[in-house]
Scaffold this motif. Structure first.
Motif, PDB file in Angstrom:
ATOM      1  N   MET A 136       0.657  -1.246   0.043  1.00 22.37           N
ATOM      2  CA  MET A 136      -0.024   0.072   0.075  1.00 22.37           C
ATOM      3  C   MET A 136       1.016   1.389  -0.002  1.00 22.37           C
ATOM      4  O   MET A 136       1.659   1.479   0.883  1.00 22.37           O
ATOM      5  N   ASN A 137       0.606   2.099  -1.058  1.00 19.26           N
ATOM      6  CA  ASN A 137       1.496   3.252  -0.968  1.00 19.26           C
ATOM      7  C   ASN A 137       1.101   4.425  -0.182  1.00 19.26           C
ATOM      8  O   ASN A 137      -0.196   4.130   0.422  1.00 19.26           O
ATOM      9  N   ALA A 138       1.544   5.516   0.032  1.00 21.74           N
ATOM     10  CA  ALA A 138       1.224   6.826   1.028  1.00 21.74           C
ATOM     11  C   ALA A 138      -0.255   7.339   0.455  1.00 21.74           C
ATOM     12  O   ALA A 138      -0.756   7.450   1.315  1.00 21.74           O
ATOM     13  N   ALA A 139      -0.392   7.461  -0.822  1.00 26.12           N
ATOM     14  CA  ALA A 139      -1.583   7.994  -1.054  1.00 26.12           C
ATOM     15  C   ALA A 139      -2.909   6.960  -0.670  1.00 26.12           C
ATOM     16  O   ALA A 139      -3.952   7.362  -0.111  1.00 26.12           O
ATOM     17  N   THR A 140      -2.491   5.779  -0.897  1.00 29.23           N
ATOM     18  CA  THR A 140      -3.705   4.769  -0.398  1.00 29.23           C
ATOM     19  C   THR A 140      -3.895   4.747   0.994  1.00 29.23           C
ATOM     20  O   THR A 140      -4.993   4.944   1.539  1.00 29.23           O
ATOM     21  N   THR A 141      -2.700   4.815   1.758  1.00 28.99           N
ATOM     22  CA  THR A 141      -2.635   5.122   3.288  1.00 28.99           C
ATOM     23  C   THR A 141      -3.416   6.386   3.653  1.00 28.99           C
ATOM     24  O   THR A 141      -4.379   6.153   4.574  1.00 28.99           O
ATOM     25  N   GLY A 142      -3.184   7.374   3.121  1.00 23.81           N
ATOM     26  CA  GLY A 142      -3.830   8.592   3.507  1.00 23.81           C
ATOM     27  C   GLY A 142      -5.163   8.634   3.182  1.00 23.81           C
ATOM     28  O   GLY A 142      -6.016   9.072   4.128  1.00 23.81           O
ATOM     29  N   LEU A 143      -5.713   7.898   2.119  1.00 24.25           N
ATOM     30  CA  LEU A 143      -7.187   7.897   1.860  1.00 24.25           C
ATOM     31  C   LEU A 143      -7.705   6.937   2.723  1.00 24.25           C
ATOM     32  O   LEU A 143      -8.978   7.417   3.031  1.00 24.25           O
ATOM     33  N   VAL A 144      -7.231   5.808   3.138  1.00 20.76           N
ATOM     34  CA  VAL A 144      -7.858   5.039   4.049  1.00 20.76           C
ATOM     35  C   VAL A 144      -7.891   5.799   5.410  1.00 20.76           C
ATOM     36  O   VAL A 144      -8.963   5.457   6.180  1.00 20.76           O
ATOM     37  N   ALA A 145      -6.822   6.364   5.815  1.00 21.35           N
ATOM     38  CA  ALA A 145      -7.008   7.187   6.887  1.00 21.35           C
ATOM     39  C   ALA A 145      -8.083   8.191   7.099  1.00 21.35           C
ATOM     40  O   ALA A 145      -8.634   8.359   8.135  1.00 21.35           O
ATOM     41  N   GLY A 146      -8.163   8.970   6.068  1.00 26.86           N
ATOM     42  CA  GLY A 146      -9.341   9.789   5.911  1.00 26.86           C
ATOM     43  C   GLY A 146     -10.614   9.223   6.129  1.00 26.86           C
ATOM     44  O   GLY A 146     -11.537   9.633   6.899  1.00 26.86           O
ATOM     45  N   ILE A 147     -10.888   8.096   5.437  1.00 28.71           N
ATOM     46  CA  ILE A 147     -12.195   7.398   5.401  1.00 28.71           C
ATOM     47  C   ILE A 147     -12.216   6.869   6.706  1.00 28.71           C
ATOM     48  O   ILE A 147     -13.415   6.858   7.442  1.00 28.71           O
ATOM     49  N   GLY A 207      -1.682  12.198   1.632  1.00 29.34           N
ATOM     50  CA  GLY A 207      -0.966  11.066   1.226  1.00 29.34           C
ATOM     51  C   GLY A 207      -0.126  11.241  -0.120  1.00 29.34           C
ATOM     52  O   GLY A 207       1.127  10.687  -0.289  1.00 29.34           O
ATOM     53  N   LEU A 208      -0.732  11.907  -1.011  1.00 31.67           N
ATOM     54  CA  LEU A 208       0.020  12.254  -2.425  1.00 31.67           C
ATOM     55  C   LEU A 208       1.282  13.384  -2.015  1.00 31.67           C
ATOM     56  O   LEU A 208       2.361  13.151  -2.641  1.00 31.67           O
ATOM     57  N   ALA A 209       0.999  14.042  -1.146  1.00 35.13           N
ATOM     58  CA  ALA A 209       1.928  15.226  -0.741  1.00 35.13           C
ATOM     59  C   ALA A 209       3.360  14.553  -0.218  1.00 35.13           C
ATOM     60  O   ALA A 209       4.614  14.935  -0.185  1.00 35.13           O
ATOM     61  N   VAL A 210       2.998  13.441   0.896  1.00 39.76           N
ATOM     62  CA  VAL A 210       3.814  12.681   1.517  1.00 39.76           C
ATOM     63  C   VAL A 210       4.763  11.864   0.608  1.00 39.76           C
ATOM     64  O   VAL A 210       5.851  11.834   0.718  1.00 39.76           O
ATOM     65  N   GLN A 211       4.096  11.124  -0.187  1.00 37.49           N
ATOM     66  CA  GLN A 211       4.656  10.312  -1.497  1.00 37.49           C
ATOM     67  C   GLN A 211       5.494  11.058  -2.338  1.00 37.49           C
ATOM     68  O   GLN A 211       6.338  10.407  -2.888  1.00 37.49           O
ATOM     69  N   GLY A 212       5.350  12.650  -2.449  1.00 33.60           N
ATOM     70  CA  GLY A 212       5.836  13.183  -3.548  1.00 33.60           C
ATOM     71  C   GLY A 212       5.363  13.367  -4.721  1.00 33.60           C
ATOM     72  O   GLY A 212       5.998  14.014  -5.579  1.00 33.60           O
ATOM     73  N   ASP A 213       4.243  12.881  -5.120  1.00 35.66           N
ATOM     74  CA  ASP A 213       3.538  13.265  -6.157  1.00 35.66           C
ATOM     75  C   ASP A 213       2.565  14.432  -6.428  1.00 35.66           C
ATOM     76  O   ASP A 213       2.170  14.992  -7.267  1.00 35.66           O
ATOM     77  N   LEU A 214       2.782  15.167  -5.211  1.00 33.71           N
ATOM     78  CA  LEU A 214       1.982  16.552  -5.156  1.00 33.71           C
ATOM     79  C   LEU A 214       2.941  17.457  -4.605  1.00 33.71           C
ATOM     80  O   LEU A 214       3.035  17.450  -3.365  1.00 33.71           O
ATOM     81  N   ASP A 215       3.460  18.457  -5.228  1.00 33.36           N
ATOM     82  CA  ASP A 215       3.960  19.461  -4.940  1.00 33.36           C
ATOM     83  C   ASP A 215       3.420  20.716  -4.433  1.00 33.36           C
ATOM     84  O   ASP A 215       2.833  21.511  -5.029  1.00 33.36           O
ATOM     85  N   LEU A 216       3.082  21.021  -3.261  1.00 34.04           N
ATOM     86  CA  LEU A 216       2.458  21.929  -2.438  1.00 34.04           C
ATOM     87  C   LEU A 216       2.994  23.223  -2.558  1.00 34.04           C
ATOM     88  O   LEU A 216       2.581  24.324  -2.486  1.00 34.04           O
TER      89      LEU A 216
END
Length: 55
Positions: free
Chosen positions: A1-12, A40-49
Protein backbone atom coordinates in the motif's frame (compact mmCIF):
# COMPACT_ATOMS: atom_id res chain seq x y z
CA UNK A 1 0.00 0.00 0.00
CA UNK A 2 1.51 3.32 -1.03
CA UNK A 3 1.27 6.61 0.89
CA UNK A 4 -1.66 7.93 -1.16
CA UNK A 5 -3.73 4.84 -0.46
CA UNK A 6 -2.79 4.95 3.21
CA UNK A 7 -3.82 8.60 3.41
CA UNK A 8 -7.12 7.86 1.73
CA UNK A 9 -7.84 4.98 4.08
CA UNK A 10 -6.91 7.11 7.09
CA UNK A 11 -9.26 9.89 6.00
CA UNK A 12 -12.10 7.44 5.45
CA UNK A 13 -11.43 5.80 8.81
CA UNK A 14 -11.61 9.18 10.57
CA UNK A 15 -14.80 10.01 8.75
CA UNK A 16 -16.29 6.61 9.56
CA UNK A 17 -16.84 7.86 13.11
CA UNK A 18 -19.60 10.05 11.70
CA UNK A 19 -21.15 7.21 9.72
CA UNK A 20 -24.33 7.12 11.74
CA UNK A 21 -25.21 10.72 10.88
CA UNK A 22 -26.83 10.06 7.49
CA UNK A 23 -26.14 12.40 4.55
CA UNK A 24 -23.85 14.70 6.54
CA UNK A 25 -21.77 11.71 7.58
CA UNK A 26 -21.42 10.79 3.90
CA UNK A 27 -20.13 14.28 3.16
CA UNK A 28 -17.78 14.09 6.13
CA UNK A 29 -16.35 10.78 4.89
CA UNK A 30 -15.99 12.20 1.39
CA UNK A 31 -14.19 15.36 2.55
CA UNK A 32 -11.90 13.59 5.00
CA UNK A 33 -11.10 10.95 2.38
CA UNK A 34 -10.10 13.68 -0.07
CA UNK A 35 -7.98 15.40 2.59
CA UNK A 36 -6.30 12.10 3.39
CA UNK A 37 -5.63 11.52 -0.30
CA UNK A 38 -4.03 14.95 -0.72
CA UNK A 39 -1.85 14.45 2.36
CA UNK A 40 -0.85 10.99 1.16
CA UNK A 41 0.07 12.31 -2.28
CA UNK A 42 2.10 15.12 -0.72
CA UNK A 43 3.98 12.69 1.54
CA UNK A 44 4.61 10.37 -1.40
CA UNK A 45 5.99 13.24 -3.46
CA UNK A 46 3.42 13.10 -6.27
CA UNK A 47 1.93 16.46 -5.26
CA UNK A 48 4.17 19.49 -4.81
CA UNK A 49 2.38 21.96 -2.54
CA UNK A 50 5.29 24.43 -2.44
CA UNK A 51 4.96 25.33 -6.11
CA UNK A 52 1.24 26.00 -5.70
CA UNK A 53 1.79 28.25 -2.69
CA UNK A 54 4.34 30.50 -4.44
CA UNK A 55 1.90 31.72 -7.13
Amino acid sequence: MNAATTGLVAGIALGFAGFFGGFWAFLLVLVLGAVGLVIGLAVQGDLDLRSRRQR
